[in-house]
Design a protein around this motif. Structure first.
Motif, PDB file in Angstrom:
ATOM      1  N   GLY A 188     -29.480 -22.858  61.119  1.00 45.91           N
ATOM      2  CA  GLY A 188     -28.824 -23.977  60.732  1.00 45.91           C
ATOM      3  C   GLY A 188     -28.772 -25.174  61.615  1.00 45.91           C
ATOM      4  N   GLU A 189     -28.769 -26.296  61.048  1.00 42.58           N
ATOM      5  CA  GLU A 189     -28.582 -27.508  61.450  1.00 42.58           C
ATOM      6  C   GLU A 189     -27.369 -28.352  60.853  1.00 42.58           C
ATOM      7  OE1 GLU A 189     -30.123 -28.056  64.270  1.00 42.58           O
ATOM      8  OE2 GLU A 189     -32.055 -27.203  63.808  1.00 42.58           O
ATOM      9  N   CYS A 190     -26.707 -29.009  61.761  1.00 49.10           N
ATOM     10  CA  CYS A 190     -25.439 -29.697  61.499  1.00 49.10           C
ATOM     11  C   CYS A 190     -26.166 -31.238  61.308  1.00 49.10           C
ATOM     12  CB  CYS A 190     -24.219 -29.614  62.325  1.00 49.10           C
ATOM     13  SG  CYS A 190     -23.317 -28.744  62.028  1.00 49.10           S
ATOM     14  N   THR A 191     -26.445 -31.958  60.465  1.00 46.55           N
ATOM     15  CA  THR A 191     -27.231 -33.119  60.426  1.00 46.55           C
ATOM     16  C   THR A 191     -26.526 -34.065  59.289  1.00 46.55           C
ATOM     17  OG1 THR A 191     -29.557 -33.958  59.812  1.00 46.55           O
ATOM     18  CG2 THR A 191     -28.640 -32.012  58.477  1.00 46.55           C
ATOM     19  N   LYS A 192     -26.963 -35.244  59.785  1.00 49.10           N
ATOM     20  CA  LYS A 192     -26.417 -36.352  58.597  1.00 49.10           C
ATOM     21  C   LYS A 192     -27.857 -36.520  57.825  1.00 49.10           C
ATOM     22  CE  LYS A 192     -23.027 -38.931  61.117  1.00 49.10           C
ATOM     23  NZ  LYS A 192     -22.529 -40.319  61.839  1.00 49.10           N
ATOM     24  N   GLY A 193     -28.887 -36.098  57.954  1.00 46.97           N
ATOM     25  CA  GLY A 193     -30.103 -36.101  57.209  1.00 46.97           C
ATOM     26  C   GLY A 193     -29.858 -35.397  55.533  1.00 46.97           C
TER      27      GLY A 193
END
Length: 113
Positions: free
Chosen positions: A87-92
């Motif tokens: 997982g990635e915490c992103t604004k994308g």
């Protein structure tokens, strides 16, 4: 005359053979270099995380938490017999686009691949 053309033919055959050997050697070296790259790309298990050295914080239930304004984008991958979640915490819009705040990874099932 036939001997001369025969020698040219043999020489061409030898030079052609040497060229093929050289190309094979270059191809083998390139193949070894290409094989070594995927291992380095999988920076945490089989995941290719944006921030493998910056894992997200967890809450009291042990779940990863993203900072305000970020959302967790998750995908799965297998290596050996283990299924992992990445997982990635992103604004994308997806796991491939940033900006990224932190990354996450965990084992989903031990014997499922």
């Amino acid at each position: 005359m036939e001997k001369t053309s025969g020698m040219r033919s043999s020489r061409r055959g030898f030079i052609g053979w040497m060229g093929k050997v050289g190309l094979t050697a270059v191809g083998a070296v390139a193949g070894v270099a290409a094989m070594s790259q995927p291992a380095s790309a999988a920076n945490w298990r089989c995941c290719n995380l944006a921030l493998p050295n910056k894992f997200c914080s967890t809450n009291s239930q042990g779940q990863y938490v993203c900072p305000t304004g970020y959302s967790m984008k998750v995908w799965n991958c297998c290596t050996g017999s283990r299924l992992y979640a990445c997982g990635e915490c992103t604004k994308g819009a997806n796991c491939n686009t940033g900006p990224f705040a932190c990354s996450a990874g965990w084992t989903v099932r031990a014997n499922s691949c």
